[in-house]
Design a protein around this motif. Structure first.
Motif, PDB file in Angstrom:
ATOM      1  N   GLN A   5      41.638  50.528  42.237  1.00 23.82           N
ATOM      2  CA  GLN A   5      41.678  49.881  41.052  1.00 23.82           C
ATOM      3  C   GLN A   5      40.286  49.606  40.354  1.00 23.82           C
ATOM      4  O   GLN A   5      40.116  49.711  39.255  1.00 23.82           O
ATOM      5  CB  GLN A   5      42.460  48.242  41.338  1.00 23.82           C
ATOM      6  N   VAL A   9      38.976  50.420  36.625  1.00 25.18           N
ATOM      7  CA  VAL A   9      38.342  49.439  35.771  1.00 25.18           C
ATOM      8  C   VAL A   9      36.861  50.031  35.298  1.00 25.18           C
ATOM      9  O   VAL A   9      36.783  49.952  34.106  1.00 25.18           O
ATOM     10  CB  VAL A   9      38.020  48.199  36.626  1.00 25.18           C
ATOM     11  N   VAL A  36      45.466  48.613  36.635  1.00 25.13           N
ATOM     12  CA  VAL A  36      44.266  47.519  35.771  1.00 25.13           C
ATOM     13  C   VAL A  36      45.014  46.430  35.754  1.00 25.13           C
ATOM     14  O   VAL A  36      44.598  45.204  35.919  1.00 25.13           O
ATOM     15  CB  VAL A  36      43.585  48.229  34.576  1.00 25.13           C
ATOM     16  N   GLU A  40      44.448  42.370  36.980  1.00 26.35           N
ATOM     17  CA  GLU A  40      43.949  41.447  36.163  1.00 26.35           C
ATOM     18  C   GLU A  40      44.887  40.101  36.468  1.00 26.35           C
ATOM     19  O   GLU A  40      44.547  39.059  36.532  1.00 26.35           O
ATOM     20  CB  GLU A  40      44.221  41.678  34.484  1.00 26.35           C
ATOM     21  N   ILE A  47      40.095  41.435  31.890  1.00 28.76           N
ATOM     22  CA  ILE A  47      39.152  42.475  31.947  1.00 28.76           C
ATOM     23  C   ILE A  47      38.802  43.080  30.520  1.00 28.76           C
ATOM     24  O   ILE A  47      37.507  43.235  30.138  1.00 28.76           O
ATOM     25  CB  ILE A  47      38.949  43.344  33.246  1.00 28.76           C
ATOM     26  N   GLY A  61      34.820  40.011  32.200  1.00 27.54           N
ATOM     27  CA  GLY A  61      35.050  41.643  32.372  1.00 27.54           C
ATOM     28  C   GLY A  61      33.731  42.182  32.830  1.00 27.54           C
ATOM     29  O   GLY A  61      33.665  42.966  33.762  1.00 27.54           O
TER      30      GLY A  61
END
Length: 313
Positions: A5, A9, A36, A40, A47, A61
């Motif tokens: 993950q 990002v 993603v 979040e 983010i 973020g």
């Protein structure tokens, strides 16, 4: 929260586009977007601001992205520790080399390195110094070969060799009868230069006297080729300077036009550069050892004066 993950990002933060980030991550766009979004939701923060194009990173973020880089790097380090413990030198390794070094240096060491370390999948990219620095910071390169010193906080520099500058002076030039030359002999308006953006060009400008007010007024040349500079010099357009390794490729006729500098000879420092995190350091060390041992035999100069690649005028 997973390493995967965090990698997604980082990809979105870099490319500012979910589709492109997915392509670069070798997954489908729905898969990347879902992961993603899942992160979040878990963190209960946003983010990315998806309402903007290109996608932007929110203020919180930015902090997440910075920390994600650290976490992903440390996760990669675990594999490095295991590889080093096993004495394993292999895997994918991406090396960037600046254009004024790549054509001469690469043929010298590549075959030897591949033969000695067959388990390394070496990916080589020609990039200018600015791109090398950016890609080292973003993790797209494991190392680079460039003219130094660069003195950048996150980069480590390990010199490979010191390459002298050599004058190429055609027949009937004002310096033609001289046995050797000095930096004081150089006139900036009389020296053919590489196109803007090459650090070797900046080193030459720094070396020449009266270069502070140099504005390319006399001649505009857009070439990244030393061969072109030599050919123009032979046409009476001026003289030029070459890195020493490039002079080894000249034919016997052109070698007669070479003029070496009085010692200490102006030279550039060529280094292996990499991120201070030192990921894949075992491959970096192996690469440095191979290159240093080969080039040491080709360049015997000891008394040199290092010229900075950065124009400080």
């Amino acid at each position: 929260m997973t390493i995967t993950q965090l990698q997604y990002v980082l990809a979105v933060a870099e490319y500012q586009n979910f589709t492109l980030a997915a392509e670069k991550s070798f997954v489908t766009q729905p898969t990347l977007s879902m992961q993603v979004q899942k992160l979040e939701d878990e963190l209960d923060i946003q983010i990315f601001d998806r309402s903007k194009k290109p996608i932007s990173v929110t203020e919180v973020g930015k902090k997440i992205v910075a920390q994600a880089k650290n976490i992903v790097n440390e996760a990669e380090r675990i594999k490095d520790i295991v590889d080093q413990e096993k004495g394993f030198i292999g895997g994918e390794y991406t090396l960037g080399i600046i254009p004024t070094i790549m054509p001469t240096l690469l043929p010298m060491f590549l075959k030897t390195f591949i033969k000695k370390y067959p388990k390394v999948n070496l990916i080589i990219k020609e990039q200018n110094t600015e791109s090398l620095i950016r890609n080292l910071q973003d993790g797209h390169l494991d190392a680079g070969i460039a003219a130094t010193p660069l003195e950048i906080e996150f980069i480590k520099e390990r010199p490979l060799y010191y390459e002298p500058f050599v004058g190429y002076v055609p027949t009937n030039h004002r310096l033609d009868k001289k046995e050797s030359i000095t930096p004081d002999d150089l006139e900036i308006d009389d020296v053919l230069l590489l196109q803007d953006g090459h650090c070797f060009r900046e080193g030459v400008i720094n070396l020449c006297k009266n270069s502070k007010n140099y504005e390319d007024e006399h001649f505009q040349l857009q070439s990244g080729s030393f061969e072109t500079l030599v050919n123009l010099a032979n046409e009476g357009m001026g003289m030029t300077l070459l890195p020493y390794l490039n002079t080894l490729e000249l034919d016997a006729v052109k070698k007669k036009h070479l003029k070496f500098f009085n010692k200490p000879s102006p030279a550039r420092e060529v280094s292996l550069i990499y991120h201070k995190s030192e990921l894949k350091i075992q491959i970096t060390d192996a690469l440095r050892d191979v290159i240093s041992s080969i080039v040491r035999g080709a360049i015997a100069f000891q008394d040199v004066d290092i010229i900075s690649p950065v124009n400080k005028n």
